[in-house]
Design a protein around this motif. Structure first.
Motif, short mmCIF file in Angstrom:
data_model
loop_
_atom_site.label_atom_id
_atom_site.label_comp_id
_atom_site.label_asym_id
_atom_site.label_seq_id
_atom_site.Cartn_x
_atom_site.Cartn_y
_atom_site.Cartn_z
N LYS A 9 0.84 -1.21 0.00
CA LYS A 9 0.00 0.00 0.00
C LYS A 9 0.86 1.25 0.00
CE LYS A 9 -3.92 -2.18 2.37
NZ LYS A 9 -4.76 -2.20 3.60
N LEU A 10 1.97 1.22 0.75
CA LEU A 10 2.87 2.37 0.79
C LEU A 10 3.60 2.55 -0.54
CD1 LEU A 10 4.45 1.99 4.34
CD2 LEU A 10 2.60 3.51 3.64
N LEU A 11 4.00 1.44 -1.15
CA LEU A 11 4.71 1.52 -2.43
C LEU A 11 3.85 2.13 -3.53
CD1 LEU A 11 6.50 -1.96 -2.42
CD2 LEU A 11 7.62 0.26 -2.25
N GLY A 12 2.54 1.91 -3.45
CA GLY A 12 1.64 2.43 -4.46
C GLY A 12 0.99 3.75 -4.09
N ALA A 13 1.36 4.30 -2.95
CA ALA A 13 0.72 5.55 -2.47
C ALA A 13 1.31 6.76 -3.20
CB ALA A 13 0.93 5.69 -0.97
N PRO A 14 0.49 7.80 -3.41
CA PRO A 14 1.00 9.01 -4.09
C PRO A 14 2.10 9.71 -3.31
CG PRO A 14 -1.23 9.34 -3.24
CD PRO A 14 -0.94 7.89 -3.11
#
Length: 587
Positions: free
Chosen positions: A273-278
């Protein structure tokens, strides 16, 4: 088990005759379909609010309506109690003491993604907690893997009173003795095989220790370091939120092919989730830009394994991996973008070097072994040490036997081993060393991959022994086994549901789909060797498919095909678009 013959049409009722136990190529069906529990799948649809295809995937995993929610939405609160992890408390106590006293702490990680992410996590956390820290990573050309003599010499330059090794150290007894004689304490955080010889260290954090009561041995070093960071925070009574470092835990876990189950699933899912967060860390934002991933959108384990990790590993394969550590720890986006561009240039060079090495290695295997029946060893003075692991993996794919590729430099061979499932490559190398104790200078690793160092004159003898101790894994001739068969009348799973199955990979393999009767709208070659298809499912949904190294099939693609492969969200088109990674194409 059901089997499918590609000659039946979608309007026919599929039959389920008894398949022979070991089908031959002549009488084998096109593919087999795993038996599923239709009642269980329907109960999962009703209780979890998911589509029928996703429900069938869960049913194949034996998940019930009671335990499916925790699988689909794992929570950090479900993590195991880490208090039973032997030496975790001792390691945290020694680090806390060093932070309070402003001692210089040297953190040393191995040169792969697990090592660099582990070093980055611990260095960042120690720094944020007020510690004085210097971070280092191994260099395969100056000391090689692990905590070598050259590595210790380098670390001693910062005059530390405490050294923490990450993703290495379990087999580096001599360096630990030397550090102790110099009055330096050492903490080892590692997940590799534990030797019988005890380490003279303050703390040895490794779930493979026989006396470790943690109960889950699959955690990689990035996960162990994250747990240690939590313990350190508690020792100091600090309120530091360590969850922002879960992105690095996910990178290390997937890149190291750790089993994506138990605590690893929980930690990696949160990290994805963090890797794909803006608002990802600058290094990740910059890395996503160079690999052309959209600034926002879902990222799965596939993106780590095939897009991010190869680039993070590239610098360490060809030169100094310090640039990777700097990228992961970067706090300024401009600096991160510069580092990411440099890494991308190195990765392009790596691909060219690896391509030449692989071509030469394949030719060497064919000339020496023909069609090998057991483990193979090839060596050359012209190969780059940084790509022999990738080439070994290519040889395994091509010949289906354990493979060791050795780059020889000034009379010393540095090799990397890979193996098909079913052969413990580290055990095979260990058996060679036992049979001839003077044969190998150094080796280490685990069941699926290992490294070895030996003198050039010993390569031929080693090749003979490795062939003896590393047989081809037993396997019968069988058609592909797919998890789910999707007919034109069935809806494809939504990308959001596929993301709830993540992380997919080792220990939680991606479901293999057979999608029947797809209309081909376009077929073309991309990147000279790959096949790109535009397909229509059920007269409605447009699906893109990518077949790696399948360009030779482009002129044979029929108007209607059955495609077998792995579905994932199409991160380029976004929305509800899906992409199929092709494994088999049937006309």
């Amino acid at each position: 088990m059901k089997w499918r013959d590609p000659t039946y049409t979608a309007t026919q009722e599929p039959t389920t005759p008894t398949a022979p136990e070991r089908p031959t190529p002549e009488d084998a069906p096109a593919y087999l379909v795993r038996d599923s529990d239709a009642a269980l799948a329907q109960s999962l649809v009703d209780s979890c609010g998911i589509g029928p295809v996703t429900a069938e995937v869960l049913a194949l995993r034996g998940l019930t309506p009671e335990d499916a929610p925790s699988f689909l939405d794992p929570k950090l609160s479900a993590l195991r109690d880490p208090s039973q992890m032997v030496d975790r408390d001792a390691a945290a106590e020694r680090l806390a003491k060093a932070i309070r006293a402003r001692e210089t702490i040297a953190i040393f990680g191995d040169y792969d993604v697990d090592g660099t992410t582990s070093a980055a996590i611990l260095a960042d956390v120690v720094e944020r907690l007020g510690g004085v820290v210097q971070a280092f990573v191994a260099n395969r050309f100056e000391g090689g893997y692990g905590f070598s003599d050259a590595a210790l010499d380098r670390v001693l330059g910062c005059r530390p009173s405490l050294i923490v090794t990450c993703d290495c150290g379990s087999s580096d007894h001599d360096r630990m003795v030397r550090a102790k004689e110099l009055g330096i304490d050492v903490v080892v955080v590692d997940h590799h095989l534990v030797p019988d010889k005890p380490l003279p260290v303050v703390a040895f954090l490794n779930p493979h220790r026989p006396d470790c009561g943690f109960g889950f041995t699959g955690m990689c070093s990035a996960g162990l370091v994250f747990s240690l960071a939590a313990a350190l925070r508690a020792k100091l009574g600090a309120k530091l939120d360590i969850r922002p470092w879960l992105d690095l835990v996910a990178l290390g876990t997937v890149a190291d092919v750790a089993p994506l189950e138990d605590d690893n699933r929980v930690l990696t899912r949160a990290g994805l989730k963090l890797l794909g967060a803006p608002k990802a860390r600058p290094g990740i934002v910059a890395l996503r830009e160079v690999v052309r991933l959209k600034p926002t959108g879902p990222l799965g384990a596939w993106e780590i394994a095939f897009r991010l990790a190869p680039r993070l590993n590239a610098a360490g394969r060809l030169g100094d991996p310090t640039i990777t550590l700097e990228l992961l720890r970067a706090t300024d986006l401009t600096v991160a973008r510069k580092l990411a561009r440099q890494i991308e240039e190195i990765n392009e060079e790596r691909k060219a070097v690896e391509r030449r090495c692989t071509e030469e290695a394949i030719a060497m295997v064919e000339a020496r072994y023909g069609q090998p029946k057991s483990g193979i060893v090839v060596a050359s003075e012209g190969w780059h040490r940084g790509v022999v692991g990738i080439t070994a993996a290519r040889l395994v794919d091509r010949f289906d036997v354990p493979a060791i590729v050795i780059a020889v430099d000034e009379g010393v061979g540095h090799g990397s081993a890979r193996t098909p499932e079913g052969v413990h490559v580290h055990a095979a190398i260990s058996a060679c060393a036992t049979e001839d104790p003077d044969l190998i200078d150094r080796f280490g690793g685990h069941a699926a991959a290992a490294g070895v160092t030996l003198r050039h004159e010993n390569v031929e003898r080693f090749a003979m022994l490795f062939a003896k101790h590393a047989p081809r894994p037993e396997a019968g001739v069988a058609p592909p086994m797919v998890d789910i068969e999707i007919l034109p009348s069935m809806p494809l799973p939504h990308p959001s549901e596929l993301m709830r199955l993540e992380p997919l990979g080792e220990g939680n393999r991606a479901p293999l789909f057979a999608i029947r009767d797809l209309a081909v709208e376009d077929a073309r070659v991309v990147g000279e060797e790959h096949l790109k298809l535009r397909l229509r499912h059920g007269g409605r949904t447009v699906l893109s498919a990518f077949g790696r190294s399948m360009a030779h099939r482009v002129d044979d693609v029929a108007a209607s095909v059955t495609a077998i492969g792995y579905l994932r969200p199409d991160t380029w088109r976004g929305g509800d678009a899906l992409e199929l990674s092709l494994e088999v194409l049937l006309s």
